[in-house]
Enzyme design. Sequence first.
Site, PDB file in Angstrom:
ATOM      1  N   TYR A 255     -29.931  17.874  12.462  1.00 27.15           N
ATOM      2  CA  TYR A 255     -29.748  19.125  13.205  1.00 27.15           C
ATOM      3  C   TYR A 255     -29.447  18.855  14.671  1.00 27.15           C
ATOM      4  O   TYR A 255     -29.625  17.739  15.167  1.00 27.15           O
ATOM      5  CB  TYR A 255     -30.975  20.021  13.051  1.00 27.15           C
ATOM      6  CG  TYR A 255     -32.174  19.626  13.897  1.00 27.15           C
ATOM      7  CD1 TYR A 255     -32.504  20.334  15.050  1.00 27.15           C
ATOM      8  CD2 TYR A 255     -32.989  18.557  13.526  1.00 27.15           C
ATOM      9  CE1 TYR A 255     -33.603  19.993  15.816  1.00 27.15           C
ATOM     10  CE2 TYR A 255     -34.096  18.207  14.285  1.00 27.15           C
ATOM     11  CZ  TYR A 255     -34.400  18.936  15.437  1.00 27.15           C
ATOM     12  OH  TYR A 255     -35.491  18.583  16.199  1.00 27.15           O
TER      13      TYR A 255
ATOM     14  N   GLU B 128     -42.614   9.423  23.008  1.00 27.84           N
ATOM     15  CA  GLU B 128     -41.971  10.649  23.503  1.00 27.84           C
ATOM     16  C   GLU B 128     -42.863  11.830  23.173  1.00 27.84           C
ATOM     17  O   GLU B 128     -43.920  11.681  22.566  1.00 27.84           O
ATOM     18  CB  GLU B 128     -40.586  10.819  22.876  1.00 27.84           C
ATOM     19  CG  GLU B 128     -40.574  10.846  21.363  1.00 27.84           C
ATOM     20  CD  GLU B 128     -39.168  10.746  20.774  1.00 27.84           C
ATOM     21  OE1 GLU B 128     -38.194  11.057  21.455  1.00 27.84           O
ATOM     22  OE2 GLU B 128     -39.070  10.352  19.599  1.00 27.84           O
TER      23      GLU B 128
ATOM     24  N   LYS C   9     -31.603  12.431  14.464  1.00 22.79           N
ATOM     25  CA  LYS C   9     -32.192  13.768  14.648  1.00 22.79           C
ATOM     26  C   LYS C   9     -32.273  14.478  13.292  1.00 22.79           C
ATOM     27  O   LYS C   9     -31.459  15.336  12.958  1.00 22.79           O
ATOM     28  CB  LYS C   9     -31.388  14.584  15.664  1.00 22.79           C
ATOM     29  CG  LYS C   9     -32.152  15.780  16.221  1.00 22.79           C
ATOM     30  CD  LYS C   9     -31.436  16.361  17.427  1.00 22.79           C
ATOM     31  CE  LYS C   9     -32.118  17.606  17.965  1.00 22.79           C
ATOM     32  NZ  LYS C   9     -33.413  17.325  18.613  1.00 22.79           N
TER      33      LYS C   9
END
Length: 287
Positions: free
Chosen positions: A34, A183, A151
């Site tokens: 995505y 992250e 992703k």
Amino acid sequence: MTMRTVYVNGEYLPEDEAKISIFDRGFLMSDGVYEVTSVLGGKLIDFESHKIRLARSLSEMSMIQPAAFDDLLEIHRELVARNDIGDGLIYLQVTRGNPGDRDFHYPPADTPPTVVLFTQAKPDLVDSPLAKRGARVIAVPDMRWGRRDIKTVQLLYPSMAKMMAQQAGADDAWMVEDGYVTEGTSNNAYIVKDGRIVTRALSNDILHGITRAAVLRFAREAQMEVEERSFTLDEALNADEAFFTSASGFVTPVVEIDGEKMGDGAPGPVAKRLREIYLEESLKSAI
């Protein structure tokens, strides 16, 4: 509530008429990728970079590019127009499609991918209350798979981490592996020490953030010192300030980690300045 127009496999449909098969690989296997593109003033931010990263994700997953790939700009603009989006987001998802049954093996190579896009209106995207007060984050173990650079729609653990943060009275979580921050749940993480911006270098360990790339470029152009290396949770706790970047959060200051205040507990000058620069420069190049 106004009914949105969404895009599904070549058709623009009212959202309540949008359907995909129960055999779709995205539904059964999280077998999809995505992108999320921000819209400001009806224009797309960093669209080409998102499209390039989408192509990379598809390639890394051995997925074919959908027939609509070359028309994505037109589709994005059509959705912005049909839904009258001023400030907001466009979500795009491509899955390996519907093989007609459930099987761990990939379907035949000529199985058409499923392509879905929809809009989300976010009137306070620029004038974000969170960016003004600064985010509070907690540290959680990073328990995701090893290809975070792709992703994918495998977002269960980031969702769990966001709920851990919510239950702790925080806004988000930073994930930690072997003592080093990787992250955030849906963003790249940074600290600032003695004026130097520190963020983890690109690898399979983190998403190659589109906003990250732009912000680091703007920072260097503004003569700010940038160091791309891993930093520990202890370093973060002792930093002068911190922030995170994402397509929807732009540059968002972090004012607290695990209950400990960053500096004086208010958004720091480097994060605030980078947010200003990013918005200013991104609007110039929006399409």
